[in-house]
Design an enzyme around this catalytic site. Structure first.
Site, mmCIF file in Angstrom:
data_model
loop_
_atom_site.group_PDB
_atom_site.id
_atom_site.type_symbol
_atom_site.label_atom_id
_atom_site.label_comp_id
_atom_site.label_asym_id
_atom_site.label_seq_id
_atom_site.Cartn_x
_atom_site.Cartn_y
_atom_site.Cartn_z
ATOM 1 N N VAL A 11 0.727 -1.278 0.075
ATOM 2 C CA VAL A 11 0.012 -0.080 0.017
ATOM 3 C C VAL A 11 0.711 1.258 0.034
ATOM 4 O O VAL A 11 0.822 2.089 -0.838
ATOM 5 C CB VAL A 11 -0.976 -0.247 1.180
ATOM 6 C CG1 VAL A 11 -1.604 1.225 1.361
ATOM 7 C CG2 VAL A 11 -2.140 -1.040 1.116
ATOM 8 N N GLU A 149 -7.537 1.946 1.011
ATOM 9 C CA GLU A 149 -6.940 1.678 -0.043
ATOM 10 C C GLU A 149 -7.539 0.228 -0.553
ATOM 11 O O GLU A 149 -7.754 -0.616 0.249
ATOM 12 C CB GLU A 149 -5.393 1.484 -0.038
ATOM 13 C CG GLU A 149 -4.538 0.996 -0.967
ATOM 14 C CD GLU A 149 -4.913 2.068 -2.088
ATOM 15 O OE1 GLU A 149 -4.715 3.207 -2.081
ATOM 16 O OE2 GLU A 149 -5.571 1.618 -3.194
ATOM 17 N N LEU A 151 -6.684 -1.558 -3.551
ATOM 18 C CA LEU A 151 -5.693 -2.159 -4.606
ATOM 19 C C LEU A 151 -5.439 -3.577 -4.479
ATOM 20 O O LEU A 151 -5.725 -4.229 -3.484
ATOM 21 C CB LEU A 151 -4.228 -1.393 -4.553
ATOM 22 C CG LEU A 151 -3.179 -1.702 -3.342
ATOM 23 C CD1 LEU A 151 -2.496 -3.119 -3.592
ATOM 24 C CD2 LEU A 151 -2.397 -0.404 -3.270
ATOM 25 N N ASN A 224 -14.344 -5.791 1.374
ATOM 26 C CA ASN A 224 -13.614 -6.990 1.416
ATOM 27 C C ASN A 224 -14.432 -8.183 1.724
ATOM 28 O O ASN A 224 -14.350 -9.228 1.384
ATOM 29 C CB ASN A 224 -12.223 -6.951 2.130
ATOM 30 C CG ASN A 224 -11.186 -6.344 1.429
ATOM 31 O OD1 ASN A 224 -11.250 -6.052 -0.103
ATOM 32 N ND2 ASN A 224 -9.794 -6.049 1.852
ATOM 33 N N PHE A 265 -15.644 -12.136 -9.181
ATOM 34 C CA PHE A 265 -15.558 -12.764 -7.890
ATOM 35 C C PHE A 265 -16.359 -14.013 -7.557
ATOM 36 O O PHE A 265 -16.862 -14.132 -6.501
ATOM 37 C CB PHE A 265 -15.406 -11.723 -6.663
ATOM 38 C CG PHE A 265 -14.157 -10.857 -6.716
ATOM 39 C CD1 PHE A 265 -13.781 -10.244 -7.606
ATOM 40 C CD2 PHE A 265 -13.568 -11.282 -5.405
ATOM 41 C CE1 PHE A 265 -12.462 -9.812 -7.289
ATOM 42 C CE2 PHE A 265 -12.188 -11.019 -5.310
ATOM 43 C CZ PHE A 265 -11.631 -9.890 -6.162
ATOM 44 N N GLY A 269 -13.087 -22.273 -6.102
ATOM 45 C CA GLY A 269 -11.793 -22.983 -6.302
ATOM 46 C C GLY A 269 -11.361 -23.601 -4.997
ATOM 47 O O GLY A 269 -12.100 -24.298 -4.357
ATOM 48 N N GLY A 273 -6.921 -16.613 -0.222
ATOM 49 C CA GLY A 273 -5.993 -16.506 0.470
ATOM 50 C C GLY A 273 -5.267 -15.030 0.206
ATOM 51 O O GLY A 273 -6.041 -14.096 0.008
ATOM 52 N N CYS A 276 -4.861 -9.904 2.628
ATOM 53 C CA CYS A 276 -6.056 -8.834 2.973
ATOM 54 C C CYS A 276 -7.247 -9.719 3.361
ATOM 55 O O CYS A 276 -7.918 -9.707 4.337
ATOM 56 C CB CYS A 276 -6.405 -8.052 1.748
ATOM 57 S SG CYS A 276 -5.026 -6.939 1.591
ATOM 58 N N LYS A 279 -7.370 -11.939 6.708
ATOM 59 C CA LYS A 279 -7.179 -10.971 7.753
ATOM 60 C C LYS A 279 -8.222 -9.968 7.930
ATOM 61 O O LYS A 279 -8.854 -9.812 9.307
ATOM 62 C CB LYS A 279 -5.889 -10.005 7.578
ATOM 63 C CG LYS A 279 -5.436 -9.009 8.426
ATOM 64 C CD LYS A 279 -4.374 -8.078 8.145
ATOM 65 C CE LYS A 279 -4.339 -7.371 7.019
ATOM 66 N NZ LYS A 279 -4.743 -5.930 7.346
HETATM 67 C C1 UDX Z 1 -8.025 -8.010 -2.387
HETATM 68 C C2 UDX Z 1 -9.017 -6.981 -2.954
HETATM 69 O O1 UDX Z 1 -9.345 -7.323 -4.211
HETATM 70 C C3 UDX Z 1 -8.453 -5.406 -2.644
HETATM 71 O O2 UDX Z 1 -9.525 -4.686 -3.131
HETATM 72 C C4 UDX Z 1 -8.019 -5.238 -1.167
HETATM 73 O O3 UDX Z 1 -7.397 -4.056 -1.079
HETATM 74 C C5 UDX Z 1 -7.023 -6.062 -0.888
HETATM 75 O O4 UDX Z 1 -7.479 -7.503 -0.989
HETATM 76 P P1 UDX Z 1 -5.621 -9.020 -3.253
HETATM 77 O O5 UDX Z 1 -5.855 -9.827 -2.108
HETATM 78 O O6 UDX Z 1 -4.589 -8.550 -4.111
HETATM 79 O O7 UDX Z 1 -6.965 -7.903 -3.197
HETATM 80 O O8 UDX Z 1 -6.203 -10.206 -4.359
HETATM 81 P P2 UDX Z 1 -7.818 -10.750 -5.001
HETATM 82 O O9 UDX Z 1 -7.582 -10.559 -6.534
HETATM 83 O O10 UDX Z 1 -8.729 -9.717 -4.504
HETATM 84 O O11 UDX Z 1 -7.927 -12.038 -4.507
HETATM 85 C C6 UDX Z 1 -8.088 -12.498 -3.062
HETATM 86 C C7 UDX Z 1 -8.061 -13.833 -2.995
HETATM 87 O O12 UDX Z 1 -9.337 -14.465 -3.809
HETATM 88 C C8 UDX Z 1 -7.200 -14.863 -3.749
HETATM 89 O O13 UDX Z 1 -6.753 -15.744 -3.015
HETATM 90 C C9 UDX Z 1 -7.986 -15.311 -5.085
HETATM 91 O O14 UDX Z 1 -7.467 -16.462 -5.734
HETATM 92 C C10 UDX Z 1 -9.475 -15.257 -4.443
HETATM 93 N N1 UDX Z 1 -10.395 -15.402 -5.481
HETATM 94 C C11 UDX Z 1 -10.687 -14.217 -6.082
HETATM 95 C C12 UDX Z 1 -11.211 -16.494 -5.750
HETATM 96 O O15 UDX Z 1 -10.982 -17.433 -5.183
HETATM 97 N N2 UDX Z 1 -12.099 -16.375 -6.562
HETATM 98 C C13 UDX Z 1 -12.562 -15.278 -7.070
HETATM 99 O O16 UDX Z 1 -13.497 -15.109 -7.964
HETATM 100 C C14 UDX Z 1 -11.797 -14.053 -7.182
#
Ligand code: UDX
Length: 456
Positions: A11, A149, A151, A224, A265, A269, A273, A276, A279
Site C-alpha cells: 500500500v 486503499e 488495490l 473485502n 469474484f 476453487g 487467500g 487481505c 485478515k
Molecule cells: C484484495 C481486494 O481485491 C483488494 O480490493 C483489497 O484492497 C485487498 O484484498 P488481493 O488480496 O490482492 O486484493 O487479491 P484478489 O485478487 O482480490 O484475490 C483474493 C483472493 O481471492 C485470492 O486468493 C484469489 O485467488 C481469491 N479469489 C478471487 C477466488 O477464489 N475467486 C474469485 O472469484 C476471486
C-alpha cells in the site's frame, strides 16, 4: 504537495509511486534499513508489474529514508501505511501503527499536516489516533482522516492510478478538501498514462466519496467482506454442483447475466487467500463480536473458505484410494497469479496436510520458489522446472492458476508423470482438452472424468 508516507509495503509504496508519478513531492519512511537501501538502488521489495520501471523513472522525485526527521520535513500530509497483521484472536495488531504515531508525535512540525490512515484499521482507530495526538501535543491541532486503499496485488499501481473510487473520511472539511486536491489528477484522470500503465479506455474520471471517519474505516472492511462472501458463495454452489452433478461454470454463467449479481469474484476453487481477505474478514468478525454483535454470515464465509482448501485433498483421495507413500505434485504456490506473495496461500495448508498423510510432495511455482523455500515445510521438494516437479507424480493438483500451466503441453506432460490424474483447484483448465490429452481430470464443482472406480 509535500507528502510523507510511513511504511513501504504494497500500500505505502504503491501510493508513494503513484503520488510521485502525478507530480507530488514524496518521502517514504520505513524502519527497515535494508528495504530503504534497496529502494534507493531502485530495487523493489516485492514483485509488482511496472514497479521496477517506475522506481527507476521516479528515482529523483521520490525519497526513501529511515529518518523520520528528514522524511517529515515540511510535509503537508502524512500517510500511515504500515502493516496491521492479524493477532491470534483475529483482531488487527496495531503495534506498527502506534510505533509510527509515537515517532510522528516526537517530530517538531513547523506546519500543521493532515494525518491520514491508509492501513486497514478497526473502526475507531483514526479517532483514537486523534485522541493520542491531542494528549501528546495539545498545542498542535492535527487534522485526522481515513483514506482506505482498495488495490489488488499484481495490479497495485494500476489500481492506485486508475481506482474505481477514492474514499476519504474526516470530521475536518479542510482535511477533505486538501485530500481531494492531492488526488485531483487521479480524480480527473488528467495525468499522462504510459505503455506499462495504460488508462482503461472507459475511465474519464474517478468519484471522490467523502464520509465520516468511521464510515471510511468500515467501508474498507465491508468491501473485502462482500467480495469474500461472493467467493465463498460460489464455492458453496460448486460444492452443491459436485453433489448433484451440475457444472459451476455453467451455473455462474447464468448468474452473471443478471446485472444485479455481476460476473466478478464468482470463481470457485480453493477459497480466498492472501494478505487481505483472510485478515480483514477475521478482523471484521472480531470487531462485530467485540461490539456485541454476532456477524453470522461473515463467520460462515470464513468457515467455508477455510474448509474449501482441503476439498482438493478429498478429491485426490477419491482418485488414489489412499495417500500414504504417494507422490503428489502441487502446481502454483502463491495465493494468486501475478504476485510472489505466499501469505495465507492455500498451497501452504494443502502441502502440510499432504505431508501429514505421508505423501511425498513436490511443488513448482513460476516465480516464488525462493519465497516458498522460506515458508513451506522443508520436506516439500521445490522445483523451478515444471517437468522436474511433475516427474513420477501419482496425481497433480493445480493450486494457482498461472498462465504457464494453462499453456503447458499436457499431452507431453502425460509422459512425465506416473499417473495422469489432475485435480484442478482453480477450474483453470479445459476438462475436454485435458481428456483429449489423456488426463483424468477433476475440477471444483465440475463434471470430471474421475469417479471412484479410477482407484490406482
Ligand atoms: C484484495 C481486494 O481485491 C483488494 O480490493 C483489497 O484492497 C485487498 O484484498 P488481493 O488480496 O490482492 O486484493 O487479491 P484478489 O485478487 O482480490 O484475490 C483474493 C483472493 O481471492 C485470492 O486468493 C484469489 O485467488 C481469491 N479469489 C478471487 C477466488 O477464489 N475467486 C474469485 O472469484 C476471486
Amino acid at each position: 504537495m509535500k507528502v510523507s508516507i510511513i511504511g513501504s509495503g504494497y500500500v505505502g509504496l504503491s501510493t508513494a509511486i503513484a503520488l510521485s508519478y502525478i507530480g507530488h513531492d514524496v518521502s517514504c519512511i520505513d524502519i527497515d534499513q535494508n528495504k530503504i537501501d534497496n529502494l534507493n538502488e531502485g530495487i523493489a521489495p516485492f514483485y509488482e508489474p511496472a514497479l521496477d520501471e517506475l522506481l527507476l523513472k521516479l528515482k529523483d522525485k521520490c525519497e526513501f529514508t529511515t529518518d523520520y526527521k528528514k522524511g517529515l520535513a515540511d510535509t503537508e500530509i502524512v500517510f500511515l501505511a504500515v502493516g496491521t497483521p492479524s493477532t491470534p484472536a483475529g483482531n488487527a495488531n496495531l503495534t506498527y501503527l502506534y510505533d509510527a504515531i509515537t515517532k510522528i508525535a516526537n517530530h517538531s512540525f513547523t506546519n500543521n499536516p493532515i494525518i491520514v490512515t491508509k492501513s486497514t484499521v478497526p473502526v475507531g482507530t483514526s479517532k483514537e489516533i486523534e485522541a493520542i495526538f491531542e494528549r501528546v501535543l495539545p498545542n498542535q491541532k492535527f487534522r485526522i482522516a481515513s483514506n482506505p486503499e482498495f488495490l489488488r496485488q499484481g495490479r497495485a499501481l494500476h489500481d492506485t492510478l486508475f481506482p474505481e473510487r477514492i474514499v476519504a473520511g474526516s470530521s475536518s472539511k479542510e482535511a477533505l478538501d486538501i485530500i481531494k486536491e492531492l488526488y485531483k489528477p487521479i480524480l480527473e484522470q488528467s495525468f499522462a498514462d504510459s505503455k506499462a500503465l495504460a488508462r482503461p479506455k472507459e475511465l474519464t474520471s474517478v468519484p471522490f466519496i467523502a464520509t465520516s471517519i468511521e464510515s471510511a474505516e468500515l467501508a474498507k472492511y465491508a468491501a473485502n467482506a462482500f467480495l469474500a462472501t461472493k467467493i465463498s458463495f460460489a464455492n458453496e454452489i460448486a460444492n452443491v454442483c459436485d453433489v448433484v452433478g451440475a457444472d459451476i461454470k455453467e451455473v455462474v454463467e447464468v448468474l452473471s447475466h443478471d446485472s444485479r449479481i455481476g460476473s466478478k469474484f464468482l470463481n470457485a476453487g480453493l477459497g480466498y487467500g492472501g494478505s487481505c481477505f483472510p485478515k480483514d474478514t477475521r478482523a471484521l468478525a472480531y470487531i462485530s463480536h467485540r461490539g456485541g454483535y454476532n456477524f453470522k454470515l461473515l463467520n460462515a464465509v470464513i468457515g467455508v473458505s477455510n474448509d474449501q482448501r482441503f476439498k482438493v485433498i478429498e478429491k485426490i483421495e477419491n482418485a488414489l484410494g489412499h495417500l500414504h507413500g504417494k507422490n503428489i505434485c502441487i502446481l502454483g504456490l502463491t495465493f494468486k497469479p501475478g504476485t510472489d506473495d505466499l501469505r495465507d496461500a492455500p498451497s501452504i495448508d494443502i502441502a502440510q496436510e499432504l505431508l501429514q498423510r505421508g505423501v511425498n510432495v513436490s511443488a513448482h511455482d513460476p516465480i516464488a520458489i525462493e519465497t516458498a523455500s522460506k515458508v513451506l515445510d522443508p520436506k516439500v521438494k521445490l522445483f523451478s522446472n515444471v517437468e522436474a516437479a511433475l516427474k513420477n507424480a501419482d496425481a497433480v493438483v493445480l493450486v494457482t492458476e498461472w498462465q504457464d500451466y494453462i499453456d503447458l503441453d499436457w499431452t507431453d506432460m502425460k509422459t512425465v508423470v506416473k499417473h495422469a490424474i489432475l485435480i484442478d483447484g482453480r477450474n483453470a483448465l479445459n476438462p475436454k482438452e485435458m481428456d483429449e490429452a489423456g488426463w483424468i481430470y477433476q475440477g471444483v464443482g465440475r463434471r470430471g472424468t474421475i469417479d471412484k472406480a479410477v482407484l490406482i
